[in-house]
Design an enzyme around this catalytic site. Structure first.
Site, mmCIF file in Angstrom:
data_model
loop_
_atom_site.group_PDB
_atom_site.id
_atom_site.type_symbol
_atom_site.label_atom_id
_atom_site.label_comp_id
_atom_site.label_asym_id
_atom_site.label_seq_id
_atom_site.Cartn_x
_atom_site.Cartn_y
_atom_site.Cartn_z
ATOM 1 C CE LYS A 19 -3.884 -2.431 1.979
ATOM 2 N NZ LYS A 19 -4.570 -2.939 3.148
ATOM 3 C CD GLN A 52 -3.398 -4.554 6.265
ATOM 4 O OE1 GLN A 52 -3.256 -3.581 5.537
ATOM 5 N NE2 GLN A 52 -4.036 -5.651 5.887
ATOM 6 C CG ASP A 93 -9.927 0.069 4.391
ATOM 7 O OD1 ASP A 93 -9.722 -0.233 3.198
ATOM 8 O OD2 ASP A 93 -9.241 -0.370 5.333
#
Ligand SMILES: NC(=O)c1ccc[n+]([C@@H]2O[C@H](COP(=O)([O-])OP(=O)(O)OC[C@H]3O[C@@H](n4cnc5c(N)ncnc54)[C@H](OP(=O)(O)O)[C@@H]3O)[C@@H](O)[C@H]2O)c1
Length: 295
Positions: free
Chosen positions: A54, A98, A121
């Protein structure tokens, strides 16, 4: 019949090139650099790989990224304090935690602390609620990537029967919802299946577009797929492979060779949905930076 391969890497790089141009324009015109904070708690090796990917993807297209590595023993209070700080930080437009988090931390409590404006997200209930009623907000990256992939591949979504196998909050439920919307790139008739569905093959065989998000290696076999269907394989599963250097290989939820011989188009694993997920994270981060201009 031999299927077209829906190439996620190719579509992802096309979209990333467009994003890079837009990021340059944003810097020149508005003097703003999109920023993403990625938070990793603990040392899960798979998570470390994802976080590295990422950050690298951000750098490649001109997004500022910072990584926060916290020890596995970090308390919930400490993690919440970091999120509060990032929520206030003007150079950060997106916050990504994460997953999975260590067991002693309440995942929902953490995810819901991110302000919806920085929830790139798309996991915050406010953004999920907006998705449900068809209002603009951040869409969860994997389903958003699947929709973009279908559109880029020229797949007819409107009026098609989409069957989704899997009802998770991060893939199955949101993709079903997105493709059901009264909107361009949607307007499908959607059926969602799960582990309690009766006679799964009878349902999957009705799909014009079959989306497998199950997490079971090669569970979807040719007899479960209608001739000429489009098949999207979301699964990423490690299976032992003594012939591979790493001792394992990655397979999807679809038995690729036999299904590809029967369907119209199919995504490979790896190289299908995977590259699109990170791409939509970058997309959402840019969007968030743009939104910040309008207050
Ligand atoms: N490519 C990407 O970027 C990406 C992103 C996210 C996930 N993934 C992969 O996608 C897969 C699914 O992820 P997820 O997070 O959605 O998984 P998940 O939370 O474990 O959900 C799996 C779903 O599959 C259903 N299921 C399990 N066994 C079944 C069976 N025998 N018949 C019918 N349905 C069955 C489950 O039903 P119940 O609800 O009844 O338990 C559940 O709804 C995993 O392989 C994951 O690694 C890939």
């Amino acid at each position: 019949m031999s299927a077209d391969i829906i190439d996620g890497n190719k579509t992802a790089s096309l979209i990333r090139a467009e994003l890079a141009e837009e990021i340059t324009r944003l810097k020149e015109r508005d003097n703003i650099v999109p920023g993403l904070a990625v938070v990793l708690v603990g040392e899960n090796p798979a998570s470390q790989v994802y976080v590295r990917m990422k950050n690298k993807s951000c750098r490649e297209i001109g997004i500022y990224s910072e990584q926060h590595n916290l020890k596995a023993q970090t308390s919930e209070t400490e993690l919440l304090a970091l999120i509060d700080k990032l929520n206030e930080d003007p150079k950060i437009h997106g916050i990504l935690i994460q997953l999975p988090l260590p067991d002693h931390i309440d995942e929902n409590k953490i995810l819901y602390r991110i302000i919806p404006e920085k929830d790139v997200d798309g996991f915050h209930p406010v953004n999920l609620g907006k998705m449900l009623i068809g209002k603009p907000g951040f869409l969860p990256c994997t389903p958003f990537g699947i929709q973009k992939l279908l559109i880029h591949a020229g797949v007819q979504i409107e009026g098609s029967h989409v069957v989704v196998v899997g009802r998770s909050n991060i893939v199955g439920k949101p993709i079903a919802n997105m493709l059901l919307q009264k909107a361009a790139g949607a307007n499908a008739t959607v059926t969602v299946c799960h582990s309690r569905s009766r006679d799964l093959p009878a349902i999957t065989r009705q799909a014009d577009i079959l989306i497998a998000a199950i997490g079971r290696p090669e569970m979807i076999t040719a007899d479960m797929v209608k001739e000429g269907a489009v098949v999207i394989d979301v699964g990423i599963n490690r299976i032992d492979d003594p012939n591979s250097k790493r001792g394992y290989r990655l397979v999807g939820d679809v038995k690729f060779d036999e299904v590809a011989a029967k369907c119209k188009a199919i995504t490979p694993v790896p190289g299908g949905v995977g590259p699109m997920t990170i791409t939509m994270l970058l997309y959402n981060t840019l969007q968030s930076a743009r939104n910040s201009l309008s207050g």
